[in-house]
Design an enzyme around this catalytic site. Structure first.
Site, PDB file in Angstrom:
ATOM      1  CB  VAL A 191       7.715 101.133   9.972  1.00 31.62           C
ATOM      2  CG1 VAL A 191       8.337 102.106  11.234  1.00 31.62           C
ATOM      3  CG2 VAL A 191       8.563 100.366   9.714  1.00 31.62           C
ATOM      4  CB  CYS A 192       2.565 103.203   9.466  1.00 32.45           C
ATOM      5  SG  CYS A 192       3.921 104.618   8.335  1.00 32.45           S
ATOM      6  CB  ALA A 193       0.569  98.540  11.673  1.00 31.70           C
TER       7      ALA A 193
END
Length: 171
Positions: free
Chosen positions: A59-61
């Protein structure tokens, strides 16, 4: 004290989030080249501060790539993606993902928590304790907070369109 969830489990957050209309707290963060940056390093620019736990999570990527696509072409806006990752890992991530805009900068709080605690996103418990919860802050050119979004579930993405629209209003 606010909280978020991770897969439905409550995660407490340390600190108090700045409110809309308040002066943004200063911070010291580390760039990929190990140099320090502070809030004043971006004086005179609209800032999007994107707090993420780690670029090594899916999700951060995705979030970092979407902000790169949506905000990085805005020359009057600087987007800081703030994580607990080491600068070497951030550099590898950006190289692998083709993130090289001068308007999107990945920075780390690995030396201290002068970002996550004053911004109220420091996870003080749970399996990700010590990292920042997913949140977005939009600051005007005078470092006044104009928009705050704390994403309630760590595995969810923020509202990109709203964040970008709020930042563009300030240019």
């Amino acid at each position: 004290m606010a909280q978020v969830t991770l897969k439905g489990n409550p995660i407490p957050l340390a600190g108090e989030m700045p409110t809309v209309g308040s002066k943004a707290p200063d911070f010291k963060l580390i760039k990929q080249d190990l140099s320090e940056v502070t809030l004043s390093s971006f004086s005179g620019k609209v800032k999007i501060l994107v707090a993420v736990p780690s670029l090594d999570t899916s999700v951060c990527a995705i979030e970092t790539k979407k902000f790169n696509d949506k905000a990085a072409q805005e020359t009057e806006i600087v987007t800081l993606v703030i994580s607990g990752d080491l600068p070497f890992a951030m550099k590898r991530f950006c190289s692998t993902e083709g993130i090289n805009s001068p308007n999107l900068i990945t920075v780390s709080q690995f030396r201290d928590f002068s970002f996550s605690k004053p911004y109220g996103v420091h996870m003080s418990g749970g399996p990700l304790a010590g990292l920042a919860a997913r949140a977005v802050f939009v600051l005007d050119k005078a470092d006044v907070v104009r928009y705050v979004e704390l994403v309630p579930e760590i595995g969810q993405e923020p509202n990109y369109d709203t964040v970008i629209a709020e930042a563009k209003k300030l240019v």
